[in-house]
Scaffold this motif. Structure first.
Motif, mmCIF file in Angstrom:
data_model
loop_
_atom_site.group_PDB
_atom_site.id
_atom_site.type_symbol
_atom_site.label_atom_id
_atom_site.label_comp_id
_atom_site.label_asym_id
_atom_site.label_seq_id
_atom_site.Cartn_x
_atom_site.Cartn_y
_atom_site.Cartn_z
ATOM 1 N N TRP A 64 17.946 21.795 10.814
ATOM 2 C CA TRP A 64 18.491 20.584 10.113
ATOM 3 C C TRP A 64 17.687 20.262 8.725
ATOM 4 C CZ3 TRP A 64 15.133 16.127 9.621
ATOM 5 C CH2 TRP A 64 13.960 16.045 10.196
ATOM 6 N N MET A 65 16.345 20.480 8.286
ATOM 7 C CA MET A 65 15.843 20.352 7.150
ATOM 8 C C MET A 65 16.643 21.263 6.151
ATOM 9 S SD MET A 65 13.310 18.272 7.293
ATOM 10 C CE MET A 65 12.342 18.830 5.619
ATOM 11 N N ARG A 66 16.937 22.354 6.431
ATOM 12 C CA ARG A 66 18.113 23.222 5.460
ATOM 13 C C ARG A 66 19.192 22.317 5.018
ATOM 14 N NH1 ARG A 66 16.518 27.753 8.353
ATOM 15 N NH2 ARG A 66 18.620 27.872 8.832
ATOM 16 N N ARG A 67 19.538 21.665 6.162
ATOM 17 C CA ARG A 67 21.036 21.208 6.114
ATOM 18 C C ARG A 67 20.923 19.738 5.105
ATOM 19 N NH1 ARG A 67 26.066 20.445 7.578
ATOM 20 N NH2 ARG A 67 26.905 18.447 7.939
ATOM 21 N N LEU A 68 19.688 19.055 5.468
ATOM 22 C CA LEU A 68 19.571 17.876 4.447
ATOM 23 C C LEU A 68 19.169 18.387 3.017
ATOM 24 C CD1 LEU A 68 16.854 15.697 6.446
ATOM 25 C CD2 LEU A 68 19.430 15.663 6.669
ATOM 26 N N ALA A 69 18.519 19.529 2.840
ATOM 27 C CA ALA A 69 18.175 20.127 1.291
ATOM 28 C C ALA A 69 19.360 20.231 0.732
ATOM 29 C CB ALA A 69 17.464 21.485 1.540
#
Length: 223
Positions: A64-69
């Protein structure tokens, strides 16, 4: 972009940026909502504010952090519970709270900006701790993803009034008022493997002092 206009109990909306900053600066946890595989999903995470940017961080391995990035649209909620409104009826009983919603897209931070953001995140959790611990290694920094969300699109809702009872209930026998709630830190618990002779540091001592945790406003409920 979602609307920032409060439609339910619109009179509780606040447009004061200073009030928003006070809420963000006195809170440690936010809830980040993002679409994951077609489902709205909410992730609680620590955060800090750096001027006009909200900072969050996590593992570079976090999906999910990579998706936000990658720029996925998100909403972030921050809420402080300040009291319980004890009304004369169950229907009018409610809460004192300050609640913010922020909308937008976050961007990854790198280099010196990332390092400064990590320092701010550390200090937001335990003020003064940064000078007591070692710096992150290059490997630890490389494994950490730091994101910045511009504080541009936001709404703030504040409930801080007295019970709004019907006249018949006011004339009745039930008590009414407000019970303030505050956040308090307990006595620090040493780690099981703490070396003998290592004392509680000043940052933790300050955190656990009576005024070490940010408190809600002490003002009287609005009429």
């Amino acid at each position: 972009m979602p609307t920032t206009r409060v439609t339910r109990l619109a009179g509780k909306q606040r447009h004061d940026r200073d009030a928003l900053d006070r809420l963000l600066d006195s809170s440690r946890i936010c809830h980040v909502a993002v679409d994951v595989d077609g489902f709205p999903t909410v992730f609680p995470t620590a955060f800090a504010r750096d001027g006009d940017v909200l900072l969050i961080h996590g593992s570079t391995g976090s999906p999910w952090m990579r998706r936000l990035a990658r720029g996925a649209p998100i909403s972030v909620a921050v809420t402080a519970l300040d009291g319980i409104v004890v009304a004369r009826s169950a229907f009018e009983s409610s809460l004192h709270y300050r609640s913010a919603m922020l909308f937008g897209a976050a961007s990854p931070l790198t280099g010196d900006v990332q390092a400064r953001a990590l320092d701010l995140l550390t200090e937001a959790l335990v003020p003064g701790r940064l000078s007591e611990v070692r710096r992150p290694t290059s490997r630890e920094t490389a494994a950490t993803l730091v994101l910045g969300l511009p504080i541009e699109h936001w709404s703030l809702k504040v409930s801080d009034g007295w019970p709004e009872d019907d006249p018949d209930d006011v004339a009745g026998p039930a008590w009414a008022g407000v019970v303030p709630l505050t956040e308090a830190a307990g006595s620090p618990l040493p780690a099981p493997d703490l070396r003998r002779g290592v004392v509680v540091p000043s940052s933790v001592s300050r955190l656990t002092s009576p005024d070490g945790i940010a408190q809600p406003s002490s003002r009287q409920p609005s009429k």
